[in-house]
Design a protein around this motif. Sequence first.
Motif, PDB file in Angstrom:
ATOM      1  N   GLU A 118      -0.455  10.741  -6.094  1.00 59.24           N
ATOM      2  CA  GLU A 118       1.009  10.048  -5.614  1.00 59.24           C
ATOM      3  C   GLU A 118       1.666  10.304  -4.298  1.00 59.24           C
ATOM      4  N   ILE A 119       1.651  11.712  -4.284  1.00 57.74           N
ATOM      5  CA  ILE A 119       2.642  11.841  -2.444  1.00 57.74           C
ATOM      6  C   ILE A 119       1.345  11.427  -1.047  1.00 57.74           C
ATOM      7  N   ILE A 120       0.735  10.787  -0.927  1.00 57.37           N
ATOM      8  CA  ILE A 120      -0.167  10.074  -0.490  1.00 57.37           C
ATOM      9  C   ILE A 120       0.241   8.936  -0.492  1.00 57.37           C
ATOM     10  N   THR A 121       0.317   7.909  -1.682  1.00 57.56           N
ATOM     11  CA  THR A 121       1.296   6.699  -2.015  1.00 57.56           C
ATOM     12  C   THR A 121       2.335   6.458  -1.904  1.00 57.56           C
ATOM     13  N   GLY A 122       2.699   8.196  -1.433  1.00 54.49           N
ATOM     14  CA  GLY A 122       4.156   7.299  -1.548  1.00 54.49           C
ATOM     15  C   GLY A 122       4.520   7.722   0.046  1.00 54.49           C
ATOM     16  N   VAL A 123       4.172   8.242   0.780  1.00 59.11           N
ATOM     17  CA  VAL A 123       4.006   8.468   2.267  1.00 59.11           C
ATOM     18  C   VAL A 123       3.871   7.049   2.802  1.00 59.11           C
ATOM     19  N   ALA A 124       2.448   6.429   1.730  1.00 57.58           N
ATOM     20  CA  ALA A 124       2.149   5.218   2.413  1.00 57.58           C
ATOM     21  C   ALA A 124       3.671   3.772   2.013  1.00 57.58           C
ATOM     22  N   ALA A 159       1.821  -3.213  -4.802  1.00 53.07           N
ATOM     23  CA  ALA A 159       1.354  -1.947  -6.206  1.00 53.07           C
ATOM     24  C   ALA A 159       1.540  -0.828  -5.730  1.00 53.07           C
ATOM     25  N   VAL A 160       0.589  -0.337  -4.637  1.00 53.12           N
ATOM     26  CA  VAL A 160       1.645   0.657  -4.423  1.00 53.12           C
ATOM     27  C   VAL A 160       2.626   1.814  -4.015  1.00 53.12           C
ATOM     28  N   PHE A 161       3.545   1.089  -4.779  1.00 49.01           N
ATOM     29  CA  PHE A 161       5.012   1.520  -5.088  1.00 49.01           C
ATOM     30  C   PHE A 161       4.583   1.529  -6.864  1.00 49.01           C
ATOM     31  N   THR A 162       4.182   1.276  -7.497  1.00 48.08           N
ATOM     32  CA  THR A 162       3.976   1.558  -8.324  1.00 48.08           C
ATOM     33  C   THR A 162       3.294   2.699  -8.571  1.00 48.08           C
ATOM     34  N   GLN A 184      -4.901 -13.750  -7.222  1.00 48.49           N
ATOM     35  CA  GLN A 184      -3.884 -12.633  -6.079  1.00 48.49           C
ATOM     36  C   GLN A 184      -2.834 -12.066  -5.964  1.00 48.49           C
ATOM     37  N   GLN A 185      -2.048 -12.452  -7.121  1.00 49.25           N
ATOM     38  CA  GLN A 185      -1.375 -12.344  -7.704  1.00 49.25           C
ATOM     39  C   GLN A 185      -1.053 -11.413  -9.094  1.00 49.25           C
ATOM     40  N   ILE A 186      -2.072 -11.130  -9.437  1.00 48.82           N
ATOM     41  CA  ILE A 186      -2.033 -10.011 -10.036  1.00 48.82           C
ATOM     42  C   ILE A 186      -1.229  -8.401  -9.863  1.00 48.82           C
ATOM     43  N   ASN A 187      -0.500  -7.910 -11.127  1.00 47.42           N
ATOM     44  CA  ASN A 187      -0.380  -6.441 -10.624  1.00 47.42           C
ATOM     45  C   ASN A 187      -1.948  -5.292  -9.894  1.00 47.42           C
ATOM     46  N   TYR A 188      -1.916  -5.101  -9.453  1.00 44.64           N
ATOM     47  CA  TYR A 188      -3.091  -4.206  -8.590  1.00 44.64           C
ATOM     48  C   TYR A 188      -3.247  -2.198  -9.105  1.00 44.64           C
ATOM     49  N   THR A 189      -2.135  -2.522  -9.260  1.00 45.15           N
ATOM     50  CA  THR A 189      -1.435  -0.991  -9.866  1.00 45.15           C
ATOM     51  C   THR A 189      -3.002  -0.448 -10.752  1.00 45.15           C
ATOM     52  N   ALA A 190      -3.225  -0.863 -11.676  1.00 38.83           N
ATOM     53  CA  ALA A 190      -3.910  -0.367 -12.447  1.00 38.83           C
ATOM     54  C   ALA A 190      -5.534  -0.434 -12.032  1.00 38.83           C
ATOM     55  N   VAL A 191      -5.914  -1.316 -11.121  1.00 37.93           N
ATOM     56  CA  VAL A 191      -7.175  -0.915 -10.228  1.00 37.93           C
ATOM     57  C   VAL A 191      -7.308   0.234  -9.293  1.00 37.93           C
TER      58      VAL A 191
END
Length: 537
Positions: free
Chosen positions: A129-135, A404-407, A471-478
């Motif tokens: 969570e924190i590292i993706t938050g930085v990104a 997807a990094v946001f979610t 290309q437009q799918i939500n990559y969050t779960a992946v």
Amino acid sequence: MAAPRASAISKLHPQPSADETTLDKLGYKQEFQREFTPLEVSGLAFSYIGVAPSIASVLFYAIPNGGPFAMVWGWAVACPFIMCIGLAMAELASAAPTSGGLYYWTYLLASPRCRNFLSWIVGYSNTVEIITGVASVNWACAIQITAAISIASSDQAYTTTNQQLYGIYAALVLSHAVLVSFGTKVLARLQRLYTLLSASLCIIIIIALPIATPPDYQNSANFALGDFTNLAGWPSGFTFILSLMAPLYTIGGYDASVHMSEEASNAATAIPWAIVSSIAVSAVFGWGINVCLAFCMGTDVGSLLSSPIGQPMAQILYNSLGQKKALALWCLIISTGYMVASNCLLVGSRQTFAFARDGALPFSRYLYRINCYTGTPVNTVWFDSICALAIGLLSFVSIEAINAVFTISVNASYIAFITPITTRFAFKNDFKPGPFHLGKLSFPVAAIAVVWMVFMIVVFCFPATPQTTTQQINYTAVVLGGFMFLAISWYYCPVYGGVHWYTGPISNFTLTIRDEDSMSEKKEQHDADISVSVADV
């Protein structure tokens, strides 16, 4: 021989502070300087949220999923649930104020049968969570810089390549790594500037935007408060729920102040109040900004999304203030976003340090080090920065992948938040509340928080529109699933996996042995049932 005076003894062996005594009971010795005052901790929590730049970053979630109605009322709906999460977290932070925070609480409160595994999962979720938050914050800041170039250009049609955008992103991440490597005292005093700038920016937007907006772009109350624009294609009810990503991402990172617990004075009181106060202030400022934007955005909502500037909020400011004033205000938003990203890395380095202190991360022996010059964990600062640079490479896959990094940051944080809040009530434990306690409201507040987070985790795995391509799918779960799969695989890996050696939080006590009757001792951590290892020096 005359006995030494009490004053001489106190100078040789100063009495530990209340914060050090509390940390001692949790099984850790004091390693950081406690330079953060309660006000500076609250300022860090507030500036970490970064209301204005965060709204600018995720406005594209609200506009197509309800338009002005979602911007105004989505914020109002989400904030009470956000406060419930914050209150539940604040109680835990008050009871056990340590940098490890979430995974430490999980181990403390869970059943002995599963606490090692749950602590491991929460620690990795929190780290992700924190590292993706930085990104995500640095990526948003990079995009906002390109939007500033577009505002400054004559035709607002400046375009950038993925390579250029990643170059800006990398420069931001590396500059933050240098800044956050400074000493604790410098970082604590910077929070005063960050807080002042963040609050001033919100006030400027709320006051200046309605005054400067031309009549052509001023909206009626019926439109600003009641127009529901559905450009996503989902049913209206679900579309509105998707718009909640904007407030939930903006007022996120409730654990920011938690990871600074070992550098804050009066932590058991200061940390929980920092969580609660930052949410309350951000909710008020954020709702005020969204109401102003709804009244000053004009009626052509679609044009904001297709703007050549590339940022809906930047286009609103441009329409209302003109080129020069919009550029000046946008540069102030970028500066505030830069400060948010700096605090993200600061907080992330402390979480990584704590997790490495307990031996759970790869290369923990190298990450669990405090620089002798700065008194800060410089190694974890650069480790998190390198991880953020690697995550940024998703931009070369597709825009959906990097978005997807946001979610991911929201969902990973919710996994980390849900577990300790749930274990407090799901298992038999000797939870001892700290100075901040909700009393009889503890359970209902926690129940509301957990149900809300579980629901939103599911929602945020859906794509932006029902008609979507590969290309437009939500990559969050992946992407998040990939991270967690690796964490679980490493835990259960034969011979080398964490299941064979990870036993939860480990004390870092080292006793100095003096005089002829000195002897090796073992310190038992009663409250947390943590075994403390002792080494002779």
